[in-house]
Write a protein that holds these residues in place. Structure first.
Motif, PDB file in Angstrom:
ATOM      1  N   SER A   1      18.963  96.165  36.070  1.00  0.00           N
ATOM      2  CA  SER A   1      19.106  97.246  37.067  1.00  0.00           C
ATOM      3  C   SER A   1      17.708  98.141  37.950  1.00  0.00           C
ATOM      4  CB  SER A   1      19.365  98.340  36.318  1.00  0.00           C
ATOM      5  OG  SER A   1      21.114  98.267  36.049  1.00  0.00           O
ATOM      6  N   ILE A   2      16.956  96.541  38.208  1.00  0.00           N
ATOM      7  CA  ILE A   2      15.546  97.058  38.251  1.00  0.00           C
ATOM      8  C   ILE A   2      15.467  96.585  39.413  1.00  0.00           C
ATOM      9  CG2 ILE A   2      14.461  97.131  35.862  1.00  0.00           C
ATOM     10  CD1 ILE A   2      12.792  94.932  36.487  1.00  0.00           C
ATOM     11  N   SER A   3      13.779  96.081  40.001  1.00  0.00           N
ATOM     12  CA  SER A   3      13.940  95.377  40.724  1.00  0.00           C
ATOM     13  C   SER A   3      12.678  94.384  40.593  1.00  0.00           C
ATOM     14  CB  SER A   3      13.824  95.362  42.747  1.00  0.00           C
ATOM     15  OG  SER A   3      15.112  95.261  42.655  1.00  0.00           O
ATOM     16  N   VAL A   4      11.745  93.070  41.009  1.00  0.00           N
ATOM     17  CA  VAL A   4      10.542  92.854  40.655  1.00  0.00           C
ATOM     18  C   VAL A   4      10.239  92.840  42.188  1.00  0.00           C
ATOM     19  CG1 VAL A   4      10.965  92.171  37.919  1.00  0.00           C
ATOM     20  CG2 VAL A   4      11.925  90.614  40.080  1.00  0.00           C
ATOM     21  N   HIS A   5       8.662  92.148  42.095  1.00  0.00           N
ATOM     22  CA  HIS A   5       8.181  92.702  43.169  1.00  0.00           C
ATOM     23  C   HIS A   5       7.378  91.495  43.487  1.00  0.00           C
ATOM     24  CE1 HIS A   5       9.507  96.364  45.202  1.00  0.00           C
ATOM     25  NE2 HIS A   5       9.840  96.549  43.506  1.00  0.00           N
ATOM     26  N   PRO A   6       7.702  89.988  43.541  1.00  0.00           N
ATOM     27  CA  PRO A   6       6.728  88.571  43.810  1.00  0.00           C
ATOM     28  C   PRO A   6       5.859  89.466  44.725  1.00  0.00           C
ATOM     29  CG  PRO A   6       9.189  88.357  43.982  1.00  0.00           C
ATOM     30  CD  PRO A   6       8.679  90.143  44.585  1.00  0.00           C
ATOM     31  N   HIS A   7       4.634  88.103  44.550  1.00  0.00           N
ATOM     32  CA  HIS A   7       3.717  88.179  45.655  1.00  0.00           C
ATOM     33  C   HIS A   7       3.207  87.001  46.139  1.00  0.00           C
ATOM     34  CE1 HIS A   7       0.883  91.729  43.439  1.00  0.00           C
ATOM     35  NE2 HIS A   7       2.269  92.027  43.585  1.00  0.00           N
ATOM     36  N   TYR A   8       2.787  86.838  47.123  1.00  0.00           N
ATOM     37  CA  TYR A   8       2.147  85.387  47.568  1.00  0.00           C
ATOM     38  C   TYR A   8       1.568  84.082  46.507  1.00  0.00           C
ATOM     39  CZ  TYR A   8       0.693  81.676  50.812  1.00  0.00           C
ATOM     40  OH  TYR A   8       0.249  80.642  51.415  1.00  0.00           O
ATOM     41  N   GLY A   9       2.768  83.205  46.533  1.00  0.00           N
ATOM     42  CA  GLY A   9       2.339  82.072  45.654  1.00  0.00           C
ATOM     43  C   GLY A   9       2.899  82.206  44.166  1.00  0.00           C
ATOM     44  N   VAL A  10       3.764  83.339  43.679  1.00  0.00           N
ATOM     45  CA  VAL A  10       3.412  82.769  42.547  1.00  0.00           C
ATOM     46  C   VAL A  10       5.664  83.331  42.496  1.00  0.00           C
ATOM     47  CG1 VAL A  10       4.648  85.242  40.353  1.00  0.00           C
ATOM     48  CG2 VAL A  10       2.768  85.201  42.018  1.00  0.00           C
ATOM     49  N   PHE A  11       6.173  82.283  42.258  1.00  0.00           N
ATOM     50  CA  PHE A  11       7.455  81.754  41.854  1.00  0.00           C
ATOM     51  C   PHE A  11       8.471  82.876  42.646  1.00  0.00           C
ATOM     52  CE2 PHE A  11      11.415  79.496  41.250  1.00  0.00           C
ATOM     53  CZ  PHE A  11      11.495  78.503  42.208  1.00  0.00           C
ATOM     54  N   ALA A  12       9.648  83.463  43.035  1.00  0.00           N
ATOM     55  CA  ALA A  12      10.336  84.459  43.171  1.00  0.00           C
ATOM     56  C   ALA A  12      11.298  84.180  42.133  1.00  0.00           C
ATOM     57  CB  ALA A  12      11.282  84.933  44.556  1.00  0.00           C
ATOM     58  N   PRO A  13      11.670  85.428  41.090  1.00  0.00           N
ATOM     59  CA  PRO A  13      13.493  84.770  40.437  1.00  0.00           C
ATOM     60  C   PRO A  13      14.500  85.147  40.698  1.00  0.00           C
ATOM     61  CG  PRO A  13      11.850  86.855  40.139  1.00  0.00           C
ATOM     62  CD  PRO A  13      11.168  86.736  40.869  1.00  0.00           C
ATOM     63  N   THR A  14      14.722  83.856  42.263  1.00  0.00           N
ATOM     64  CA  THR A  14      15.839  84.088  42.371  1.00  0.00           C
ATOM     65  C   THR A  14      17.126  83.131  42.014  1.00  0.00           C
ATOM     66  OG1 THR A  14      15.462  81.911  43.332  1.00  0.00           O
ATOM     67  CG2 THR A  14      15.085  83.970  45.153  1.00  0.00           C
ATOM     68  N   ARG A  15      16.820  82.881  41.057  1.00  0.00           N
ATOM     69  CA  ARG A  15      17.554  82.636  39.983  1.00  0.00           C
ATOM     70  C   ARG A  15      17.358  82.981  38.494  1.00  0.00           C
ATOM     71  NH1 ARG A  15      18.350  76.506  38.545  1.00  0.00           N
ATOM     72  NH2 ARG A  15      19.761  77.063  37.471  1.00  0.00           N
ATOM     73  N   GLN A  16      19.065  83.603  37.896  1.00  0.00           N
ATOM     74  CA  GLN A  16      17.865  84.477  36.452  1.00  0.00           C
ATOM     75  C   GLN A  16      19.396  84.565  36.062  1.00  0.00           C
ATOM     76  OE1 GLN A  16      18.756  88.906  38.497  1.00  0.00           O
ATOM     77  NE2 GLN A  16      17.260  88.288  40.635  1.00  0.00           N
ATOM     78  N   GLU A  17      20.030  83.542  36.119  1.00  0.00           N
ATOM     79  CA  GLU A  17      20.893  83.522  34.837  1.00  0.00           C
ATOM     80  C   GLU A  17      20.684  83.277  33.114  1.00  0.00           C
ATOM     81  OE1 GLU A  17      20.329  79.097  36.155  1.00  0.00           O
ATOM     82  OE2 GLU A  17      20.631  81.488  38.112  1.00  0.00           O
ATOM     83  N   TYR A  18      19.118  83.020  33.670  1.00  0.00           N
ATOM     84  CA  TYR A  18      18.217  83.256  32.201  1.00  0.00           C
ATOM     85  C   TYR A  18      18.395  84.333  31.472  1.00  0.00           C
ATOM     86  CZ  TYR A  18      14.810  83.385  34.988  1.00  0.00           C
ATOM     87  OH  TYR A  18      13.465  84.499  35.885  1.00  0.00           O
ATOM     88  N   VAL A  19      18.095  85.804  32.133  1.00  0.00           N
ATOM     89  CA  VAL A  19      17.704  87.093  31.792  1.00  0.00           C
ATOM     90  C   VAL A  19      19.027  87.118  30.957  1.00  0.00           C
ATOM     91  CG1 VAL A  19      17.689  89.276  32.837  1.00  0.00           C
ATOM     92  CG2 VAL A  19      16.401  87.658  33.896  1.00  0.00           C
ATOM     93  N   GLN A  20      20.672  87.109  31.096  1.00  0.00           N
ATOM     94  CA  GLN A  20      21.319  87.798  30.065  1.00  0.00           C
ATOM     95  C   GLN A  20      21.457  86.499  28.591  1.00  0.00           C
ATOM     96  OE1 GLN A  20      23.721  90.118  31.515  1.00  0.00           O
ATOM     97  NE2 GLN A  20      24.002  89.082  28.786  1.00  0.00           N
TER      98      GLN A  20
END
Length: 403
Positions: A196-215
């Motif tokens: 229930s949060i958001s993370v903010h990717p910067h340029y050159g940092v891989f965005a965590p669009t795949r999140q199945e591993y979080v659970q």
């Protein structure tokens, strides 16, 4: 806490581009997200060029410096993409026809033997696409001033991506699009539903669009002690955030990419986390207490990265994975654990075997305590038109608990 303030991680050195326009010689700093060398052949183009002519020039290795309307340049990029797509489709149809012919010959090979070749062909096609689209260039005055008709304000996004620029520069239109897209990611953030949060990717940092591993990280039983944890290759800092949510008192997150360290610190600050330290090191932190838990989500595919961003996906010869395993034991506290987040896509692509992975774990003096699995939820796992669909649809992401 360490907050890395450096910029321009993607610019290896000060390279300059020279060209003649009319009777005037021009010189400008060359910027490339993929660290490509400055182009050798440049022609000046504008709104009068046709997409077919631009496609011919790109295929001939000629870069094109745009002097027309900004939105017309966007349309030209889209037209080039369509022509590349058609060319790739013709190659696929030709390969399928050959496969049918080979199926009737004794030289036909099994599908599993073809997968590595298909993977490398797919990567080569992506690289060629990137190079072709990267041949449309834009020139900027100092401080990233883009003097084109209907051009948006881009200086803030470019500065965030490439750092301060007090001189004229040239970059590809695609790299500008990447910087603008990254600025939007950074502003809006990526929702992490499980937290229930958001993370903010910067340029050159891989965005965590795949999140199945979080659970998986939320479900895994905690080790006996939750005093110290390491997050190796922190990226946006998401894994460290999960560890903080689960009650670890001291978390040390490491990464070699200065953009990642700055990004992670930004996300920690947004969430008010004060118990996470950052170190710019390769793998394990220095001068740190032994870890009760080491967590790492290394690049999943053993192949050579072709750009800095790809280091989050590709790990040549599984060097990071093997380095993590071989060094983990000496950094663990008594009864400490390693949580290795890893997809088995490399196994389905025949790039690495399960036996190799188990062998590396055993050679490191570790053993498998348990494993948690989850199926992929990303779009490509459902896309039957993807050349690698057979492997992607069978993929499983696992949390390997090692001790």
């Amino acid at each position: 806490m360490l907050k890395y303030k450096g910029k321009s991680v993607f610019i290896k050195s000060s390279q300059y581009l020279q060209w003649e326009e009319g009777s005037t010689e021009h010189k400008a700093r060359w910027l490339s997200q993929s660290n490509h060398a400055p182009p050798k052949r440049i022609v000046i183009i504008d709104d009068t060029i046709t997409a077919d002519e631009a496609y011919r020039l790109a295929n001939a290795g000629t870069s094109m410096l745009w002097r027309g309307d900004y939105h017309n340049a966007k349309q030209l990029i889209q037209a080039l993409q369509r022509r590349i797509d058609r060319a790739e489709q013709r190659k696929i149809e030709k390969a399928e026809k050959k496969a049918v012919q080979d199926a009737h010959s004794s030289k036909s090979s099994s599908g599993s033997q073809d997968l590595p070749q298909l993977f490398h062909k797919n990567r080569l096609a992506q690289s060629q696409r990137s190079r072709l689209l990267g041949r449309l260039l834009l020139s900027f005055d100092a401080n990233y001033q883009l003097n084109l008709r209907r051009a948006p304000e881009v200086s803030e996004a470019c500065e965030a991506a490439f750092g301060d620029m007090n001189e004229a520069c040239v970059m590809s239109f695609r790299d500008l699009q990447g910087a603008l897209g990254a600025a939007q990611w950074r502003k809006k953030g990526v929702p992490v539903k499980a937290l229930s949060i958001s993370v903010h990717p910067h340029y050159g940092v891989f965005a965590p669009t795949r999140q199945e591993y979080v659970q998986l990280l939320l479900d895994a039983p905690l080790p006996d002690s939750c005093k110290v944890a390491y997050d190796i290759g922190t990226g946006t800092g998401l894994l460290a955030i999960v560890l903080a949510k689960r009650g670890f008192k001291q978390i040390i997150a490491t990464d070699l990419n200065p953009h990642a360290l700055e990004c992670a610190q930004d996300n920690f600050d947004r969430l008010g986390l004060s118990n996470v330290q950052l170190q710019q090191v390769d793998l394990f932190p220095t001068d740190a207490p032994p870890a009760n838990l080491i967590v790492c989500n290394p690049p999943w595919l053993p192949a050579k990265p072709s750009s800095p961003l790809e280091y989050s996906v590709y790990d040549a010869n599984s060097a990071m994975l093997r380095g993590l395993l071989m060094g983990a034991k000496q950094h663990l506290a008594d009864e400490g654990e390693v949580w290795l987040i890893l997809s088995d896509l490399a196994e389905h692509l025949k790039l690495r075997t399960r036996e190799e992975l188990i062998g590396w774990i055993e050679d490191a003096g570790l053993k498998v305590k348990y494993r948690l699995d989850t199926e992929p939820m990303h779009g490509k796992s459902q896309d039957e038109s993807d050349p690698l669909f057979a492997a992607r649809s069978a993929e499983v992401t696992s949390l390997w608990c090692l001790c």
